[in-house]
Design an enzyme around this catalytic site. Structure first.
Site, PDB file in Angstrom:
ATOM      1  N   SER A 135       0.722  -1.309  -0.548  1.00 54.53           N
ATOM      2  CA  SER A 135      -0.219   0.125   0.378  1.00 54.53           C
ATOM      3  C   SER A 135       0.826   1.028  -0.042  1.00 54.53           C
ATOM      4  O   SER A 135       1.752   1.358   1.123  1.00 54.53           O
ATOM      5  CB  SER A 135      -0.802  -0.060   1.070  1.00 54.53           C
ATOM      6  OG  SER A 135      -1.403   1.187   1.051  1.00 54.53           O
ATOM      7  N   LYS A 161      -1.082  -0.477  -4.218  1.00 52.48           N
ATOM      8  CA  LYS A 161      -2.245  -0.153  -3.965  1.00 52.48           C
ATOM      9  C   LYS A 161      -1.361   0.718  -3.748  1.00 52.48           C
ATOM     10  O   LYS A 161      -1.535   1.644  -2.943  1.00 52.48           O
ATOM     11  CB  LYS A 161      -2.974  -0.638  -2.833  1.00 52.48           C
ATOM     12  CG  LYS A 161      -4.488  -0.546  -2.684  1.00 52.48           C
ATOM     13  CD  LYS A 161      -5.008  -0.827  -0.984  1.00 52.48           C
ATOM     14  CE  LYS A 161      -4.534  -0.829   0.385  1.00 52.48           C
ATOM     15  NZ  LYS A 161      -5.551  -1.229   0.502  1.00 52.48           N
ATOM     16  N   LEU A 162      -2.725   2.486  -4.171  1.00 54.52           N
ATOM     17  CA  LEU A 162      -2.541   3.402  -4.105  1.00 54.52           C
ATOM     18  C   LEU A 162      -3.649   4.101  -3.275  1.00 54.52           C
ATOM     19  O   LEU A 162      -4.545   3.703  -3.982  1.00 54.52           O
ATOM     20  CB  LEU A 162      -2.069   4.576  -5.485  1.00 54.52           C
ATOM     21  CG  LEU A 162      -1.381   4.214  -6.364  1.00 54.52           C
ATOM     22  CD1 LEU A 162      -1.664   4.839  -7.519  1.00 54.52           C
ATOM     23  CD2 LEU A 162      -0.360   3.731  -5.964  1.00 54.52           C
ATOM     24  N   LYS A 163      -3.125   5.218  -2.251  1.00 52.08           N
ATOM     25  CA  LYS A 163      -4.517   5.706  -1.775  1.00 52.08           C
ATOM     26  C   LYS A 163      -4.192   6.801  -2.260  1.00 52.08           C
ATOM     27  O   LYS A 163      -3.647   7.456  -2.905  1.00 52.08           O
ATOM     28  CB  LYS A 163      -4.017   5.753   0.080  1.00 52.08           C
ATOM     29  CG  LYS A 163      -2.968   5.120   1.008  1.00 52.08           C
ATOM     30  CD  LYS A 163      -4.877   4.334   1.661  1.00 52.08           C
ATOM     31  CE  LYS A 163      -4.142   3.657   2.568  1.00 52.08           C
ATOM     32  NZ  LYS A 163      -5.230   2.812   3.383  1.00 52.08           N
ATOM     33  N   ASP A 189      -7.080   3.348  -2.971  1.00 54.02           N
ATOM     34  CA  ASP A 189      -8.247   2.693  -1.883  1.00 54.02           C
ATOM     35  C   ASP A 189      -8.456   4.042  -1.434  1.00 54.02           C
ATOM     36  O   ASP A 189      -7.349   5.510  -1.561  1.00 54.02           O
ATOM     37  CB  ASP A 189      -7.545   2.313  -0.608  1.00 54.02           C
ATOM     38  CG  ASP A 189      -8.026   2.127   0.595  1.00 54.02           C
ATOM     39  OD1 ASP A 189      -9.331   1.814   0.598  1.00 54.02           O
ATOM     40  OD2 ASP A 189      -7.362   1.259   1.781  1.00 54.02           O
ATOM     41  N   ASN A 191     -10.586   5.135   1.180  1.00 53.35           N
ATOM     42  CA  ASN A 191     -10.808   5.100   2.920  1.00 53.35           C
ATOM     43  C   ASN A 191     -12.213   5.946   3.162  1.00 53.35           C
ATOM     44  O   ASN A 191     -12.355   7.322   3.789  1.00 53.35           O
ATOM     45  CB  ASN A 191      -9.494   5.630   3.026  1.00 53.35           C
ATOM     46  CG  ASN A 191      -8.469   4.565   3.297  1.00 53.35           C
ATOM     47  OD1 ASN A 191      -7.797   4.480   2.952  1.00 53.35           O
ATOM     48  ND2 ASN A 191      -9.449   2.772   4.289  1.00 53.35           N
ATOM     49  N   GLU A 214     -11.516   0.572  -3.186  1.00 53.27           N
ATOM     50  CA  GLU A 214     -11.720   0.011  -2.018  1.00 53.27           C
ATOM     51  C   GLU A 214     -12.451   0.866  -1.475  1.00 53.27           C
ATOM     52  O   GLU A 214     -11.607   2.375  -1.557  1.00 53.27           O
ATOM     53  CB  GLU A 214     -10.288  -0.692  -1.454  1.00 53.27           C
ATOM     54  CG  GLU A 214     -10.724  -1.382  -0.001  1.00 53.27           C
ATOM     55  CD  GLU A 214      -9.603  -1.273   0.004  1.00 53.27           C
ATOM     56  OE1 GLU A 214      -9.598  -2.198   1.556  1.00 53.27           O
ATOM     57  OE2 GLU A 214      -8.227  -1.176  -0.038  1.00 53.27           O
ATOM     58  N   ASP A 239     -14.638  -3.063   2.585  1.00 52.12           N
ATOM     59  CA  ASP A 239     -13.316  -3.023   3.753  1.00 52.12           C
ATOM     60  C   ASP A 239     -14.150  -2.622   5.264  1.00 52.12           C
ATOM     61  O   ASP A 239     -14.755  -3.047   5.702  1.00 52.12           O
ATOM     62  CB  ASP A 239     -12.605  -2.559   3.274  1.00 52.12           C
ATOM     63  CG  ASP A 239     -11.404  -1.931   5.161  1.00 52.12           C
ATOM     64  OD1 ASP A 239     -11.283  -3.049   5.814  1.00 52.12           O
ATOM     65  OD2 ASP A 239     -10.300  -1.297   5.036  1.00 52.12           O
ATOM     66  N   LYS A 263     -10.117  -8.082   6.739  1.00 52.95           N
ATOM     67  CA  LYS A 263      -9.106  -7.933   7.955  1.00 52.95           C
ATOM     68  C   LYS A 263      -9.460  -8.248   9.002  1.00 52.95           C
ATOM     69  O   LYS A 263     -10.433  -8.420   9.857  1.00 52.95           O
ATOM     70  CB  LYS A 263      -9.052  -6.134   8.093  1.00 52.95           C
ATOM     71  CG  LYS A 263      -8.518  -5.176   6.922  1.00 52.95           C
ATOM     72  CD  LYS A 263      -8.198  -4.329   7.256  1.00 52.95           C
ATOM     73  CE  LYS A 263      -7.733  -3.501   6.263  1.00 52.95           C
ATOM     74  NZ  LYS A 263      -7.640  -1.557   6.320  1.00 52.95           N
ATOM     75  N   GLY A 291      -4.474  -5.203   5.513  1.00 50.83           N
ATOM     76  CA  GLY A 291      -2.771  -4.712   6.372  1.00 50.83           C
ATOM     77  C   GLY A 291      -3.634  -3.041   7.459  1.00 50.83           C
ATOM     78  O   GLY A 291      -4.327  -2.394   6.962  1.00 50.83           O
TER      79      GLY A 291
END
Length: 369
Positions: A135, A161-163, A189, A191, A214, A239, A263, A291
């Site tokens: 990530s 994976k890119l935030k 992702d 969030n 995500e 998630d 998770k 993670g």
């Protein structure tokens, strides 16, 4: 088993580099370990959340209170302490899945050590190593992002994976695709950083052939995620919205997600995580292991979970060195893009005493039998 003592060990471990997401920047892994001592064996676990309730509603100080005042008295009251008996005993306390997961995992570790069985065997693992993704947090500039992705690929990670967040999404993804090509397994992702009003903007990500996006919208809003999935072709992965196998079944039925991030801490522990895997696999939905910037105590059992047959996408099971110059266990080292699944009894690792001493900020007993 009989519960003799439970010790809480607060640790603070500096990260190699700051890790930024849509809800903040981490510079230190600041959490606690739970050390369970029974008459048969000892067990360890790691609390997955942070000092502040940003990723989820749980946080370090609150979890300690829940463990001390509500969960441990129920565990201590069991005539025979087993992992199977523990979950029903804790069920009367609503929510607090991450705190429950910490206690259950430490007890499970002790129980499996007493039997001489590895967590991988207990869960039903089918591989002795798992592919590792990584990530990559939000950066100050696109060139800095490209340099970080290049380093990760040079180290051998097989998926990036890119935030992302509003203002840092389409152009960074475009830059990574242009630099590293269409063959790179790539996902993003958010969030929970977007709303359904951003659907047309998020649809611009479809051109980049992403594995998934995500948790793009607010947590627990399955209906909104289902509406978003109708408007974009990139598979939606959930998630934060999935807290149990039941939630997972509902999300799949609503077409609110086409990929599941598992998770274990978020769903209350490894037995429930296995049930989430089973539900998704029965519906042909791929799963992968997320993670939480874990130390080796949290990373080891995640690798065991990621070795189950339904985990067909690389997880955020990075090597120890990705986040820590020094871990509190023997470090996990990337080999040909994979990490080994621990095969020793229980979670397969324990803290190194000297490293644990250096990173410990406080330790005390929560329970004595």
């Amino acid at each position: 088993m009989r519960l003799d003592r439970v010790e809480i060990v607060h640790v603070a471990i500096p990260l190699v580099t700051p890790f930024r997401t849509s809800f903040g920047t981490m510079t230190t892994k600041d959490t606690f370990l739970l050390h369970v001592v029974t008459d048969a064996a000892e067990g360890w676990s790691e609390f997955a959340a942070d000092p502040e309730p940003r990723y989820c509603s749980e946080f370090v100080a609150g979890a300690e209170i829940v463990l001390r005042d509500f969960l441990l008295p129920r565990a201590a009251a069991l005539p025979h302490l087993t992992t199977a008996a523990l979950a029903p005993a804790m069920a009367g306390i609503k929510g607090h899945e991450l705190a429950k997961a910490a206690l259950e995992t430490a007890v499970l570790d002790a129980e499996l050590r007493a039997y001489g069985m590895s967590l991988a065997t207990y869960l039903g693992a089918v591989r002795d190593r798992v592919p590792a993704g990584v990530s990559v947090g939000i950066k100050d500039s696109v060139p800095e992002l490209l340099d970080d992705v290049e380093r990760c690929l040079a180290e051998g990670y097989v998926r990036i994976k890119l935030k992302i967040e509003p203002g840092w999404d389409v152009e960074p993804v475009r830059a990574v695709r242009e630099r590293f090509g269409e063959a790179l397994p790539l996902q993003v992702d958010a969030n929970t950083a977007y709303s359904l009003a951003d659907a047309e903007h998020l649809r611009r990500l479809d051109e980049f052939g992403l594995l998934l996006i995500e948790e793009p919208l607010e947590e627990n809003n399955l209906h909104a995620h289902a509406l978003l999935q109708r408007r974009i072709t990139t598979p939606v992965c959930l998630d934060e919205s999935l807290h149990s196998a039941r939630d997972t079944a509902s999300a799949i039925a609503l077409d609110a997600c086409r990929v599941v991030n598992v998770k274990p801490a978020r769903v209350g522990g490894y037995p429930e995580a296995r049930r989430v895997h089973d539900v998704a696999r029965a519906h042909g939905v791929p799963v992968w292991c997320g993670g939480m910037l874990e130390t080796g105590i949290g990373r080891a059992p995640n690798l065991a979970l990621a070795a189950l047959p339904g985990f067909t996408l690389p997880g955020d099971t990075s090597a120890s060195a990705r986040y820590f110059a020094e871990d509190i266990t023997v470090p996990f080292v990337l080999q040909d893009g994979h990490l080994p699944v621990p095969s020793a009894p229980g979670i397969g690792v324990a803290p190194l005493p000297e490293a644990l001493r250096r990173f410990t900020t406080d330790r005390r007993d929560l329970h004595r039998g």
